[in-house]
Design an enzyme around this catalytic site. Sequence first.
Site, PDB file in Angstrom:
ATOM      1  NE  ARG A 177      -3.242   3.727  11.020  1.00  0.00           N
ATOM      2  CZ  ARG A 177      -3.473   2.910  10.176  1.00  0.00           C
ATOM      3  NH1 ARG A 177      -4.950   2.509  10.342  1.00  0.00           N
ATOM      4  NH2 ARG A 177      -2.796   2.029   9.508  1.00  0.00           N
ATOM      5  NE  ARG A 236      -2.529   0.740   3.805  1.00  0.00           N
ATOM      6  CZ  ARG A 236      -3.389   0.415   4.820  1.00  0.00           C
ATOM      7  NH1 ARG A 236      -4.655   0.186   4.615  1.00  0.00           N
ATOM      8  NH2 ARG A 236      -3.007   0.522   6.006  1.00  0.00           N
ATOM      9  CG  ASP A 248      -8.916   1.644  13.926  1.00  0.00           C
ATOM     10  OD1 ASP A 248      -9.859   1.758  14.590  1.00  0.00           O
ATOM     11  OD2 ASP A 248      -8.841   0.594  13.337  1.00  0.00           O
TER      12      ASP A 248
HETATM   13  P1  AMP Z   1      -8.548  -3.440  10.169  1.00  0.00           P
HETATM   14  O1  AMP Z   1      -9.877  -4.400  10.393  1.00  0.00           O
HETATM   15  O2  AMP Z   1      -7.683  -3.771   9.092  1.00  0.00           O
HETATM   16  O3  AMP Z   1      -8.996  -2.058  10.484  1.00  0.00           O
HETATM   17  O4  AMP Z   1      -7.571  -4.007  11.802  1.00  0.00           O
HETATM   18  C1  AMP Z   1      -7.907  -3.667  13.039  1.00  0.00           C
HETATM   19  C2  AMP Z   1      -6.921  -4.386  13.772  1.00  0.00           C
HETATM   20  O5  AMP Z   1      -6.720  -5.364  13.786  1.00  0.00           O
HETATM   21  C3  AMP Z   1      -5.428  -3.570  13.368  1.00  0.00           C
HETATM   22  O6  AMP Z   1      -4.917  -3.420  14.579  1.00  0.00           O
HETATM   23  C4  AMP Z   1      -4.947  -4.738  12.659  1.00  0.00           C
HETATM   24  O7  AMP Z   1      -3.566  -4.951  12.579  1.00  0.00           O
HETATM   25  C5  AMP Z   1      -5.477  -6.064  13.380  1.00  0.00           C
HETATM   26  N1  AMP Z   1      -5.368  -7.325  12.371  1.00  0.00           N
HETATM   27  C6  AMP Z   1      -6.159  -7.482  11.583  1.00  0.00           C
HETATM   28  N2  AMP Z   1      -5.898  -8.529  11.147  1.00  0.00           N
HETATM   29  C7  AMP Z   1      -4.827  -9.134  11.431  1.00  0.00           C
HETATM   30  C8  AMP Z   1      -4.028 -10.497  11.493  1.00  0.00           C
HETATM   31  N3  AMP Z   1      -4.295 -11.312  10.562  1.00  0.00           N
HETATM   32  N4  AMP Z   1      -2.945 -10.428  12.200  1.00  0.00           N
HETATM   33  C9  AMP Z   1      -2.841  -9.507  13.418  1.00  0.00           C
HETATM   34  N5  AMP Z   1      -3.518  -8.502  13.460  1.00  0.00           N
HETATM   35  C10 AMP Z   1      -4.537  -8.138  12.588  1.00  0.00           C
HETATM   36 MG    MG Z   2      -7.467  -0.484  10.070  1.00  0.00          MG
END
Ligand code: AMP
Ligand code: MG
Length: 471
Positions: free
Chosen positions: A177, A170, A246
């Site tokens: 944020r 990306r 976030d």
């Molecule tokens: P998001 O849904 O992308 O906004 O992610 C929300 C939070 O969950 C963030 O802190 C991400 O880094 C964490 N997260 C999402 N998927 C994973 C994964 N497969 N392993 C570790 N952390 C994750």
């Molecule tokens: Mg996120």
Amino acid sequence: MNFDNSYAALPQVFHATVKPNEVPAPALLGWNQGLALELGLASLGDDAAQLASIFSGSAMLAGSQPISMAYAGHQFGYFVPQLGDGRAALLGEVVTDAGNRFDVQLKGSGRTPFSRGGDGKSWLGPVLREYILSEAMHHLGVPTTRALAAVATGETVHRESPMPGAVFTRVAASHLRVGTFEYFAARKDIESLRTLADYAIDRHYPEVADEKSPHVELLRRVAKRQAELIAHWMSIGFIHGVMNTDNTTISGETIDYGPAAYMDEFRFDKVFSSIDNYGRYAYANQPTIAQWNLARFAETLLALGANKDELEAVLAEFPDQYESHYLALMGPKLGLYEIQEADAGLIAEWLKYLNDNGLDYTLSFRELASRADALDETRFGPFETEWRQRTGSQGRTAAEISALMNSVNPLFIPRNHRVEQAISEAVDGNLTVFNEMNAALENPYTEQPELSDYAKAPQARERVTRTFCGT
Ligand code: AMP
Ligand code: MG
């Protein structure tokens, strides 16, 4: 290539040093050559094996100091004091010849100190999804993070069933944020909060540094960008799906396409995300939620001594700001050269017609454009008569009105059923749909006869009603 690591140079509390995983069999699925050139990355060449190796995290990009960023966030209204990059590694920043700085980040490159229970990985689905949706957003003229690369890792990632792993690269104006500010504010680490605000101002809004109240002015700039961003989303029928703080950028770019979707049939209360049980992030709620997120941002600035009344005054301007951006975008979509007082009502009437009849949002605008000089029938009910009167009063020909409309109303959007098809075929090793979709979406306003299938709305049986974060 001009590479820098300004965020890694911030104090230790801002990030954690990480080492992206080496993966068994990196293979390039997508490479955005145009973006690579814009960023001045031509020196990376076009050797697919080498690019796959770098953008899977297996080979180190020269000059990179990979880190995961610390941040907090309000998720569905509830504060989580520590989130952070649980599956992302910021490789660093490219600085273009024009002096613009962009983050380059790997997503799905393995565990980090912020991973909590997660594996830090990603499967192919969310990687290709974000690739398609974010590039489409860019070509629709909406501020967004970009897709530089998608690489299959050759690993199996365990979700509900075993899935092929992948890493997404990306590119963002930054990954700052609202949640980054909340992280330090919640810890009452005012020194770091101040460092962060200085960094954000320097990077995105350097002109406010010399203002009397720089933090109030920072909020004003961010609010303006968010108002513009959400107006864009609303105008193209985009539903972000996880408008947590976030996922709300200081730069005003769209970020994190997890369960995001472009609407097919129009509904004010449309929700796709499987985890948005109460419709908090439904289509029509997005402007209000953006203002709510900005209020959380403003609270962190209070801790820096910004004046409460001044911050509140900025927040209070948000609805009007949003509305004026929205009308400016919707006017030409309905063939209006200049917005008048009564036009907000006409726009609302159009949307109500689409909503009540479950019509396809995108294609209805294109169809309406073809009816600028229709004589008798009213395909779109009584609205159409009123609309023809209004557009006809502008001293423009029907052809001019249609041309205006077709220049701002896309024919191609990333249709959900096509995105899913692109993913399921890619899982079977076939990238045809993925590549064709990306090609069509590069010129969203232009008829492309050989790709015209991608403009079509789903048949009832093809319709996608649920999307998943895919983590
Ligand atoms: P998001 O849904 O992308 O906004 O992610 C929300 C939070 O969950 C963030 O802190 C991400 O880094 C964490 N997260 C999402 N998927 C994973 C994964 N497969 N392993 C570790 N952390 C994750
Ligand atoms: Mg996120």
